[in-house]
Design an enzyme around this catalytic site. Structure first.
Site, PDB file in Angstrom:
ATOM      1  CG  ASN A 130      -1.718   1.228   1.415  1.00 14.46           C
ATOM      2  OD1 ASN A 130      -1.781   2.062   0.514  1.00 14.46           O
ATOM      3  ND2 ASN A 130      -2.337   1.375   2.576  1.00 14.46           N
TER       4      ASN A 130
ATOM      5  CE  LYS B 171       0.018   3.180   4.843  1.00 12.47           C
ATOM      6  NZ  LYS B 171       0.195   3.243   6.281  1.00 12.47           N
TER       7      LYS B 171
ATOM      8  CG  HIS C  20      -5.652   1.992   5.572  1.00 11.94           C
ATOM      9  ND1 HIS C  20      -5.118   2.953   6.407  1.00 11.94           N
ATOM     10  CD2 HIS C  20      -4.672   1.078   5.364  1.00 11.94           C
ATOM     11  CE1 HIS C  20      -3.858   2.623   6.669  1.00 11.94           C
ATOM     12  NE2 HIS C  20      -3.566   1.494   6.059  1.00 11.94           N
TER      13      HIS C  20
ATOM     14  CD  GLU D 249      -3.151  -2.381   7.534  1.00  9.87           C
ATOM     15  OE1 GLU D 249      -2.078  -2.645   6.978  1.00  9.87           O
ATOM     16  OE2 GLU D 249      -3.749  -1.312   7.375  1.00  9.87           O
TER      17      GLU D 249
ATOM     18  CB  SER E  12       5.913  -2.118  11.755  1.00 11.92           C
ATOM     19  OG  SER E  12       5.558  -0.784  12.093  1.00 11.92           O
TER      20      SER E  12
HETATM   21  P1  13P Z   1       3.389   0.305   7.632  1.00 12.14           P
HETATM   22  O1  13P Z   1       3.843  -0.971   6.968  1.00 12.14           O
HETATM   23  O2  13P Z   1       4.122   1.515   7.165  1.00 12.14           O
HETATM   24  O3  13P Z   1       3.363   0.148   9.113  1.00 12.14           O
HETATM   25  O4  13P Z   1       1.865   0.551   7.169  1.00 12.14           O
HETATM   26  C1  13P Z   1       0.969  -0.476   7.238  1.00 12.14           C
HETATM   27  C2  13P Z   1      -0.259  -0.096   6.520  1.00 12.14           C
HETATM   28  O5  13P Z   1      -0.964   0.817   6.910  1.00 12.14           O
HETATM   29  C3  13P Z   1      -0.588  -0.836   5.290  1.00 12.14           C
HETATM   30  O6  13P Z   1      -1.870  -0.541   4.851  1.00 12.14           O
END
Ligand code: 13P
Length: 246
Positions: free
Chosen positions: A9, A11, A99, A168, A207
């Site tokens: 992802n 983002k 999300h 998550e 993470s």
């Molecule tokens: P990180 O891997 O940066 O912690 O983010 C996880 C996430 O939100 C995936 O959608």
């Protein structure tokens, strides 16, 4: 038999130019992974979906694209939203919904998330429905209750055979604090039980890095990962996609 799905992802990162450069590096690094035993998905920003769909076409049959959201209407006065028809035109396979970032920043409710997930399924997109508790909720012993509510309300009326759920924990996102693999596995097992369908794909996210992926993917109830920060570097993400169970 559940086929693991390794998803990145991005983002709000990557211009179209950067996205193409990324794929040029990533695709050759995926060539050695056992093709039949896993799928790899990239969720870029909306702007990069079109150039990436053109770029990856015909190059790799187990690499596909996801959007980072989808609206429940096909068209209309919904500024800043994206329609499932627009995603269908670009051969997008999945749509992330629920999300924790839109839940937090834009107050998305379980009801809206449910409408988005249904819209995705109605248009042959696989929703990746995200659930997870905050640090305070975990500290107060409320994690299971919160996640169960997100599952029950978010997945009401959803076809469980065409679904991915991503667990998550919010306190693990972007913090470097991975949820301990056994605990993530326990929650994923509970989610599977609450959904009541043994073969539902359940990912862990929060993470995930190249140095913890092998342990995470060795867990019996974790069927893949949703990776944020560590998916932004193609070499790192390729190592994650090339995980080996320990
Ligand atoms: P990180 O891997 O940066 O912690 O983010 C996880 C996430 O939100 C995936 O959608």
């Amino acid at each position: 038999m559940r086929k693991p799905v390794i998803a990145g992802n991005w983002k709000m990162n990557m211009t179209c130019t950067e996205a193409i450069e990324y794929m040029r590096v990533l695709i050759p690094l995926l060539n050695d992974i056992p093709k039949k035993d896993r799928e790899v998905v990239i969720a870029p920003p909306f702007t990069a979906l079109y150039p990436l769909s053109e770029f990856i076409r015909g190059k790799n049959d187990y690499l596909s694209l996801s959007s980072q959201n989808v609206h429940w209407e096909d068209s209309g006065a919904y500024t800043a939203e994206v329609s499932p028809l627009m995603l269908n035109e670009l051969s997008v396979k999945c749509a992330i919904v629920g999300h924790s970032e839109p839940r937090k920043y834009f107050s998305e409710s379980d009801e809206q998330i449910n409408k988005r997930a249904k819209s995705a399924q109605d248009h042959q997109l696989i929703p990746i429905v995200c659930v997870g508790e905050t640090f305070q909720q975990r500290e107060m012993g409320e994690a299971e209750r919160v996640i169960r509510r997100q599952i029950e309300q978010g997945l009401e009326g959803i076809e469980v055979k065409k679904l991915i759920v991503a667990y998550e924990p919010i306190w693990a996102i972007g913090t470097g604090k991975t949820c301990e693999a056994n605990e993530a596995n326990r929650i994923c097992g509970l989610i599977r039980k609450w959904i009541g369908y043994e073969d539902v794909i359940i990912q862990y996210g929060g993470s995930v890095k190249s140095n913890n992926i092998d342990e995470i993917m060795s867990m019996s109830d974790i069927d893949g990962v949703l990776v944020g920060g560590a998916s932004l570097d193609p070499t790192n993400f390729a190592r994650i996609a090339n995980y080996e169970k320990i």
